[in-house]
Write a protein that holds these residues in place. Structure first.
Motif, PDB file in Angstrom:
ATOM      1  N   VAL A   9       0.856  -1.187   0.000  1.00 14.80           N
ATOM      2  CA  VAL A   9       0.000   0.000   0.000  1.00 14.80           C
ATOM      3  C   VAL A   9       0.895   1.242   0.000  1.00 14.80           C
ATOM      4  O   VAL A   9       1.774   1.385   0.857  1.00 14.80           O
ATOM      5  N   ILE A  10       0.666   2.139  -0.955  1.00  9.66           N
ATOM      6  CA  ILE A  10       1.494   3.340  -1.119  1.00  9.66           C
ATOM      7  C   ILE A  10       0.620   4.562  -0.916  1.00  9.66           C
ATOM      8  O   ILE A  10      -0.389   4.739  -1.605  1.00  9.66           O
ATOM      9  N   VAL A  11       1.004   5.399   0.043  1.00 11.91           N
ATOM     10  CA  VAL A  11       0.200   6.564   0.412  1.00 11.91           C
ATOM     11  C   VAL A  11       1.053   7.828   0.291  1.00 11.91           C
ATOM     12  O   VAL A  11       1.972   8.032   1.082  1.00 11.91           O
ATOM     13  N   PHE A  87      -2.615   2.088  -4.381  1.00  8.79           N
ATOM     14  CA  PHE A  87      -2.329   3.496  -4.144  1.00  8.79           C
ATOM     15  C   PHE A  87      -3.543   4.149  -3.483  1.00  8.79           C
ATOM     16  O   PHE A  87      -4.634   4.180  -4.057  1.00  8.79           O
ATOM     17  N   LEU A  88      -3.347   4.678  -2.298  1.00  4.46           N
ATOM     18  CA  LEU A  88      -4.433   5.294  -1.538  1.00  4.46           C
ATOM     19  C   LEU A  88      -4.074   6.717  -1.152  1.00  4.46           C
ATOM     20  O   LEU A  88      -2.921   7.004  -0.817  1.00  4.46           O
ATOM     21  N   HIS A  89      -5.061   7.603  -1.172  1.00  4.27           N
ATOM     22  CA  HIS A  89      -4.876   8.938  -0.617  1.00  4.27           C
ATOM     23  C   HIS A  89      -4.949   8.870   0.905  1.00  4.27           C
ATOM     24  O   HIS A  89      -5.646   8.011   1.470  1.00  4.27           O
ATOM     25  N   ALA A  90      -4.254   9.775   1.568  1.00  2.81           N
ATOM     26  CA  ALA A  90      -4.184   9.735   3.031  1.00  2.81           C
ATOM     27  C   ALA A  90      -5.541   9.909   3.687  1.00  2.81           C
ATOM     28  O   ALA A  90      -5.773   9.410   4.796  1.00  2.81           O
ATOM     29  N   GLY A 148      -8.728   4.856  -5.183  1.00  2.00           N
ATOM     30  CA  GLY A 148      -8.020   3.685  -4.691  1.00  2.00           C
ATOM     31  C   GLY A 148      -7.496   2.767  -5.780  1.00  2.00           C
ATOM     32  O   GLY A 148      -7.777   1.570  -5.798  1.00  2.00           O
ATOM     33  N   LEU A 149      -6.704   3.292  -6.703  1.00  2.40           N
ATOM     34  CA  LEU A 149      -6.177   2.501  -7.810  1.00  2.40           C
ATOM     35  C   LEU A 149      -5.293   1.364  -7.301  1.00  2.40           C
ATOM     36  O   LEU A 149      -4.478   1.559  -6.394  1.00  2.40           O
ATOM     37  N   VAL A 192     -14.395   8.495  -0.495  1.00  2.00           N
ATOM     38  CA  VAL A 192     -13.651   9.734  -0.704  1.00  2.00           C
ATOM     39  C   VAL A 192     -14.094  10.785   0.311  1.00  2.00           C
ATOM     40  O   VAL A 192     -15.302  10.958   0.552  1.00  2.00           O
ATOM     41  N   ASP A 193     -13.149  11.469   0.887  1.00  2.00           N
ATOM     42  CA  ASP A 193     -13.443  12.535   1.857  1.00  2.00           C
ATOM     43  C   ASP A 193     -14.226  13.658   1.158  1.00  2.00           C
ATOM     44  O   ASP A 193     -13.786  14.202   0.153  1.00  2.00           O
ATOM     45  N   SER A 194     -15.383  13.987   1.689  1.00  2.00           N
ATOM     46  CA  SER A 194     -16.259  14.982   1.052  1.00  2.00           C
ATOM     47  C   SER A 194     -16.002  16.410   1.533  1.00  2.00           C
ATOM     48  O   SER A 194     -16.629  17.348   1.032  1.00  2.00           O
TER      49      SER A 194
END
Length: 242
Positions: A9-11, A87-90, A148-149, A192-194
């Motif tokens: 997992v890469i952030v 790949f994830l966003h924080a 979240g690719l 996804v954070d809104s």
């Protein structure tokens, strides 16, 4: 079918310690409960000591980097040791345990994929309408990094990795992956954070991002588009393009 294929997992992050801690803790709990082998890699564009200490506490590898998300993602991938890269966003929120679905897609021969765009929290008519429109866009265009690719590691490197850009770094990669093999959509797993849409206005933010995408399609370099991106933290941590 093995539903516990090891995943890296890469952030990428930039001063995202509060939400990053929640995501890393969630990933660690899921890995322990499902006996999933997981490598956590955080690529920190702020080279922040607080972020480094947080990663140490939660068992993640910490990498300092310069502020460019495409380069951060490439750096993280260079340290990955497992056959699947995720790949994830924080500020991503996980729904349930998405890892068995990712592994199943890999076992079924997919070169990669993404999750359907869903906002976190309670929905409203604006968020539900945008989710529908984004699903339509994903069908004809490309999904972006906040969805979240995940990618098979060899296919990622064969396809040239993320572009070393601060914006639209995944676009060319996904086009090449789709030519290489099946790139699948998973219905649930990442939210996804809104808050950015609520802060900027649902339609105002979406329209601005579509105009940026149009400018990119017309050949304007991402390095110039970052300068036009008016939201705070535009060059690094808040470059959502949905």
């Amino acid at each position: 079918m093995d539903d516990r294929i090891p995943i890296s997992v890469i952030v990428p992050c930039w001063r995202d310690e509060a939400v990053l801690g929640v995501l890393l803790a969630q990933l660690t709990r899921l890995a322990q409960s499902s006996q999933q082998e997981l490598q956590l890699i955080v690529v920190d564009a702020a080279s922040n000591q607080e972020c480094r200490e947080l990663c140490l506490q939660l068992g993640a590898q910490w990498l300092p980097a310069r502020p460019c998300r495409g380069e951060q993602l490439r750096m993280g991938a260079s340290q990955a040791r497992h056959p699947i890269l995720w790949f994830l966003h924080a500020d991503a929120t996980l729904q349930g345990n998405p890892m068995p679905e990712i592994s199943a897609a890999y076992s079924d021969g997919a070169v990669g994929g993404y999750f359907a765009f869903r906002f976190d929290g309670e929905g409203c008519w604006q968020s539900r309408t945008l989710e529908w429109l984004i699903a339509l866009r994903n069908h004809f265009g490309v999904p972006y990094g906040d969805q979240g690719l995940f990618v098979e590691a060899t296919a990622y490197r064969t396809s040239g990795q993320h572009s070393p850009w601060p914006l639209f770094e995944e676009v060319e990669l996904i086009k090449r992956l789709r030519r290489l093999g099946r790139f699948v959509r998973l219905a649930e797993g990442v939210r996804v954070d809104s808050r950015r849409w609520q802060r900027d206005g649902w339609w105002r933010r979406s329209l601005r991002n579509r105009l940026l995408a149009l400018a990119y399609a017309c050949g304007i370099p991402p390095s110039r588009l970052v300068a036009l991106y008016s939201a705070p933290r535009s060059a690094v941590g808040d470059t959502s393009k949905t």
